[in-house]
Design a protein around this motif. Sequence first.
Motif, short mmCIF file in Angstrom:
data_model
loop_
_atom_site.label_atom_id
_atom_site.label_comp_id
_atom_site.label_asym_id
_atom_site.label_seq_id
_atom_site.Cartn_x
_atom_site.Cartn_y
_atom_site.Cartn_z
N PRO A 17 0.84 -1.20 0.00
CA PRO A 17 0.00 0.00 0.00
C PRO A 17 0.88 1.26 0.00
O PRO A 17 1.95 1.29 0.58
CB PRO A 17 -0.81 -0.12 1.28
CG PRO A 17 -0.13 -1.14 2.11
CD PRO A 17 0.68 -2.00 1.18
N SER A 18 0.38 2.29 -0.67
CA SER A 18 1.14 3.53 -0.74
C SER A 18 1.18 4.23 0.62
O SER A 18 0.37 3.95 1.52
CB SER A 18 0.53 4.46 -1.79
OG SER A 18 -0.71 4.96 -1.33
N ARG A 19 2.10 5.13 0.75
CA ARG A 19 2.26 5.89 1.99
C ARG A 19 0.97 6.66 2.30
O ARG A 19 0.55 6.77 3.44
CB ARG A 19 3.45 6.83 1.85
CG ARG A 19 3.73 7.64 3.06
CD ARG A 19 5.03 8.44 2.87
NE ARG A 19 5.30 9.25 4.01
CZ ARG A 19 5.17 10.56 4.05
NH1 ARG A 19 4.79 11.21 2.98
NH2 ARG A 19 5.43 11.23 5.15
N ARG A 20 0.35 7.22 1.28
CA ARG A 20 -0.88 7.99 1.45
C ARG A 20 -2.00 7.13 2.03
O ARG A 20 -2.72 7.55 2.93
CB ARG A 20 -1.30 8.58 0.11
CG ARG A 20 -2.60 9.36 0.21
CD ARG A 20 -2.95 10.01 -1.09
NE ARG A 20 -2.05 11.14 -1.27
CZ ARG A 20 -1.84 11.74 -2.43
NH1 ARG A 20 -2.46 11.32 -3.51
NH2 ARG A 20 -1.02 12.76 -2.53
N ILE A 21 -2.13 5.92 1.54
CA ILE A 21 -3.19 5.02 2.04
C ILE A 21 -2.91 4.63 3.49
O ILE A 21 -3.83 4.59 4.32
CB ILE A 21 -3.30 3.77 1.14
CG1 ILE A 21 -3.87 4.18 -0.22
CG2 ILE A 21 -4.18 2.71 1.78
CD1 ILE A 21 -3.88 3.07 -1.24
N VAL A 22 -1.67 4.36 3.82
CA VAL A 22 -1.31 4.01 5.20
C VAL A 22 -1.61 5.17 6.14
O VAL A 22 -2.21 5.00 7.21
CB VAL A 22 0.17 3.58 5.29
CG1 VAL A 22 0.61 3.45 6.74
CG2 VAL A 22 0.40 2.28 4.54
#
Length: 155
Positions: A17-22
């Motif tokens: 998962p991307s940093r934004r989603i995390v």
Amino acid sequence: MSRTTDPGGAPRGARGPSRRIVLRTAFTAAVAGGTAVILLPLRDHGPGTAPAKGPGHPAAGAEEFAEMYRGREIRGSATVLVPAGGPGAAEGGAAEPVTEIRIDGCPLHVMRRADGTYLSDVTHYESFPTLRETARAAVDELGTARLALPASHHR
């Protein structure tokens, strides 16, 4: 070994998962958890219901004591009176704090200052952090003298 896989065995181009989603997930969990903690005390007292302890109950961090100090019986309490079922009863808007000190059964008038300390009629030039300290200071100041009953009791 094929060029379509990473050295770790995962297919090329497949990432976690991307940093934004995390970060978005962590923020949502924090907001939901914080809201639950804030609303938890209201769960037991729905709108229009009075607290289970009745109309007068000790306030949070309230003080209640009874002791013998220098040969005098001192008693004190701080309670919050909440009207049952009245407007503002559930959210505590109509709660009225009440403090009381008695020395040998006679009431001592006590006032709470804006900074949370107390002062009494006997020690009105000095304030104390707790009701117990206020009562003890009044006993020290009175010495062997007795408190006079309020004017309404002399009739």
